[in-house]
Scaffold this active site. Structure first.
Site, short mmCIF file in Angstrom:
data_model
loop_
_atom_site.label_atom_id
_atom_site.label_comp_id
_atom_site.label_asym_id
_atom_site.label_seq_id
_atom_site.Cartn_x
_atom_site.Cartn_y
_atom_site.Cartn_z
N SER A 1 0.83 -1.20 0.00
CA SER A 1 0.00 0.00 0.00
C SER A 1 0.87 1.25 0.00
O SER A 1 1.97 1.26 0.56
CB SER A 1 -0.84 -0.02 1.27
OG SER A 1 -1.45 1.22 1.47
N LYS B 1 2.13 -3.83 6.51
CA LYS B 1 2.50 -3.79 5.08
C LYS B 1 4.01 -3.59 4.93
O LYS B 1 4.66 -4.24 4.12
CB LYS B 1 1.73 -2.67 4.37
CG LYS B 1 0.24 -2.94 4.25
CD LYS B 1 -0.05 -4.14 3.38
CE LYS B 1 -1.44 -4.67 3.53
NZ LYS B 1 -1.70 -5.96 2.93
N TYR C 1 -1.86 -1.55 11.08
CA TYR C 1 -2.14 -2.06 9.72
C TYR C 1 -1.02 -1.65 8.77
O TYR C 1 -0.44 -2.47 8.06
CB TYR C 1 -3.49 -1.54 9.21
CG TYR C 1 -3.65 -1.73 7.72
CD1 TYR C 1 -3.90 -2.99 7.18
CD2 TYR C 1 -3.49 -0.66 6.83
CE1 TYR C 1 -4.00 -3.18 5.80
CE2 TYR C 1 -3.60 -0.83 5.46
CZ TYR C 1 -3.86 -2.09 4.94
OH TYR C 1 -3.95 -2.27 3.58
N1 LIG Z 1 -8.75 -1.51 -0.46
C1 LIG Z 1 -7.74 -0.70 -0.31
O1 LIG Z 1 -7.91 0.52 -0.26
C2 LIG Z 1 -6.32 -1.23 -0.20
C3 LIG Z 1 -5.23 -0.34 -0.35
C4 LIG Z 1 -3.94 -0.83 -0.24
C5 LIG Z 1 -3.73 -2.18 0.04
N2 LIG Z 1 -4.79 -3.02 0.18
C6 LIG Z 1 -4.54 -4.43 0.46
O2 LIG Z 1 -5.08 -5.21 -0.59
C7 LIG Z 1 -5.54 -6.45 -0.09
C8 LIG Z 1 -6.97 -6.66 -0.49
O3 LIG Z 1 -7.74 -5.58 -0.02
P1 LIG Z 1 -9.31 -5.51 -0.23
O4 LIG Z 1 -9.69 -4.08 -0.22
O5 LIG Z 1 -9.70 -6.36 -1.38
O6 LIG Z 1 -9.79 -6.15 1.14
P2 LIG Z 1 -10.97 -7.16 1.43
O7 LIG Z 1 -11.15 -7.22 2.90
O8 LIG Z 1 -12.15 -6.85 0.59
O9 LIG Z 1 -10.35 -8.54 0.91
C9 LIG Z 1 -9.52 -9.35 1.70
C10 LIG Z 1 -10.08 -10.74 1.63
O10 LIG Z 1 -9.21 -11.59 2.39
C11 LIG Z 1 -10.02 -12.45 3.18
N3 LIG Z 1 -9.18 -12.84 4.32
C12 LIG Z 1 -8.67 -12.06 5.31
N4 LIG Z 1 -7.92 -12.80 6.15
C13 LIG Z 1 -7.96 -14.08 5.69
C14 LIG Z 1 -7.39 -15.30 6.11
N5 LIG Z 1 -6.63 -15.39 7.20
N6 LIG Z 1 -7.64 -16.41 5.37
C15 LIG Z 1 -8.42 -16.36 4.27
N7 LIG Z 1 -8.98 -15.23 3.80
C16 LIG Z 1 -8.75 -14.11 4.52
C17 LIG Z 1 -11.26 -11.65 3.53
O11 LIG Z 1 -12.38 -12.47 3.83
C18 LIG Z 1 -11.48 -10.87 2.24
O12 LIG Z 1 -12.30 -11.58 1.33
C19 LIG Z 1 -5.30 -6.42 1.42
O13 LIG Z 1 -4.07 -7.04 1.69
C20 LIG Z 1 -5.23 -4.94 1.71
O14 LIG Z 1 -4.47 -4.68 2.87
C21 LIG Z 1 -6.09 -2.57 0.06
#
Ligand SMILES: NC(=O)c1ccc[n+]([C@@H]2O[C@H](COP(=O)([O-])OP(=O)(O)OC[C@H]3O[C@@H](n4cnc5c(N)ncnc54)[C@H](O)[C@@H]3O)[C@@H](O)[C@H]2O)c1
Length: 339
Positions: free
Chosen positions: A127, A156, A152
């Site tokens: 991120s 990362k 959080y």
């Molecule tokens: N959305 C954003 O703004 C953003 C920005 C930067 C980085 N990210 C990173 O991108 C990734 C995806 O983000 P997102 O927005 O799609 O989040 P999200 O919460 O929609 O998706 C994450 C998925 O992982 C699953 N999950 C979490 N822990 C788990 C585990 N131990 N075992 C199995 N499944 C598990 C959740 O059920 C969910 O479906 C994450 O790593 C997040 O930190 C997101």
């Protein structure tokens, strides 16, 4: 030729589900692992409707070593995209151990299993939060990372370091960390999109709930920032563009000859948009008036950030194709479906 399988942890989540579509459309066979801790199994129906076929999926926790070992032995994947993580910044301040446990352990287990099963390629969801409020804009990948402002954010940075150190130790791992800027939008079919839980902390999910009448008014947090209209600036990227960046990263990794490789790429549009610009664009493209008011700055928010995308353009051959207006139209179509 049999399509290469790509394991997508967190594949039912917001970015993961859109990436599953992009992978399938690019000729890969995505295999989802998700525990639905922050998503719904109904997303799998949406994926089936978009792709006209079932996507292979496992309902398991990525921390479950035995279950993950089974997946690795059954699926012979060519690579992994690791989305699964807990991602709520505010909650991470209250429950740091949940975040360190889930976000670090899932990655370390993958890195342990990969060499055992001869899986070399890993794309990691990082991120732009690792940059904090950078001194110079746009931020390049050389911009120093700043101390994280939340557990959080810290996960990362630590995860990036874990991968870097494993590669430096010559583990047979080729990895890319993608530093996402601000993903918004939804698949244009409105069959998949973001499913926020509780009160959304991010601007667009909150705005969508205001537009659909679920919330009374949107607070613009801060209008005295040092930006042209005084409101905070972010680099909003359409989630389908972000999904495409993962396909580019997977392609780069599977074609690599090195046994150990690591690199980091910014994934944004290269352009910043202010909160007011985003609100105005939403109103224009969707023909909706949004009730909003100006409020105080929110602690922990940075003033502005947007990506320098030179490295991802050259190194991944990736450029965004969709506009802010596209993203806000697609997001609204999805919101109307789930409201
Ligand atoms: N959305 C954003 O703004 C953003 C920005 C930067 C980085 N990210 C990173 O991108 C990734 C995806 O983000 P997102 O927005 O799609 O989040 P999200 O919460 O929609 O998706 C994450 C998925 O992982 C699953 N999950 C979490 N822990 C788990 C585990 N131990 N075992 C199995 N499944 C598990 C959740 O059920 C969910 O479906 C994450 O790593 C997040 O930190 C997101």
């Amino acid at each position: 030729m049999t399509p290469q399988k790509i394991l997508v942890t967190g594949g039912a989540g917001f970015i993961g589900s859109h990436t599953v579509v992009a992978l399938a459309e690019a000729g890969y066979e995505p295999v989802i692992v998700d525990d639905f801790s922050n998503s719904e199994p109904s997303i799998l129906d949406g994926l089936k409707a978009i792709l006209n076929r079932e996507v292979r999926s496992y309902h398991i926790d990525c921390n479950d070593r035995a279950a993950m070992t089974d997946v690795f032995s059954q699926e012979q994947v060519a690579g992994i995209i690791h989305f699964a993580a807990s991602k709520a910044v505010g909650e991470s301040v209250e429950k740091p151990l949940k975040y360190y446990r889930n976000n670090l352990d899932t990655l370390m287990l993958l890195l342990e299993l990969m060499p055992q099963f001869g899986v070399q390629n890993l794309v990691f969801s990082s991120s732009c939060t690792v940059y904090g409020q950078p001194e110079h804009l746009p931020v390049t990948e050389e911009t120093p990372r700043l101390p994280a402002m939340s557990p959080y954010g810290n996960t990362k940075a630590i995860c990036e370091d874990i991968i870097r150190d494993c590669v430096a130790a010559n583990m047979p791992v080729r990895a890319i960390s993608l530093r996402y800027f601000n993903p918004i939008g939804a698949h244009p079919s409105a069959l998949i999109g973001e499913l926020p839980r509780g009160v959304p902390a991010n601007l667009v999910p909150y705005l969508l709930q205001v537009a659909s009448g679920q919330r009374a008014s949107l607070t613009v947090h801060g209008n005295d920032y040092n930006t042209p209209d005084g409101t905070a600036i972010r680099d909003y990227i359409h989630v389908m563009d972000l999904a495409d960046a993962h396909v580019s990263a997977v392609r780069l990794l599977v074609e690599k000859k090195e046994t150990a490789f690591y690199d980091v790429f910014n994934i944004g549009t290269g352009r910043g948009a202010s909160v007011l610009e985003l609100i105005n664009t939403f109103e224009e493209v969707n023909g909706i008036k949004l009730p909003y008011h100006l409020g105080d700055r929110r602690p922990g928010d940075i003033e502005q950030i947007y990506a320098d995308v030179t490295k991802s353009t050259r190194g991944l051959g990736f450029t965004t194709k969709r506009t802010l207006a596209d993203a806000l139209q697609d997001a609204w179509r999805w919101q109307q479906k789930i409201s």
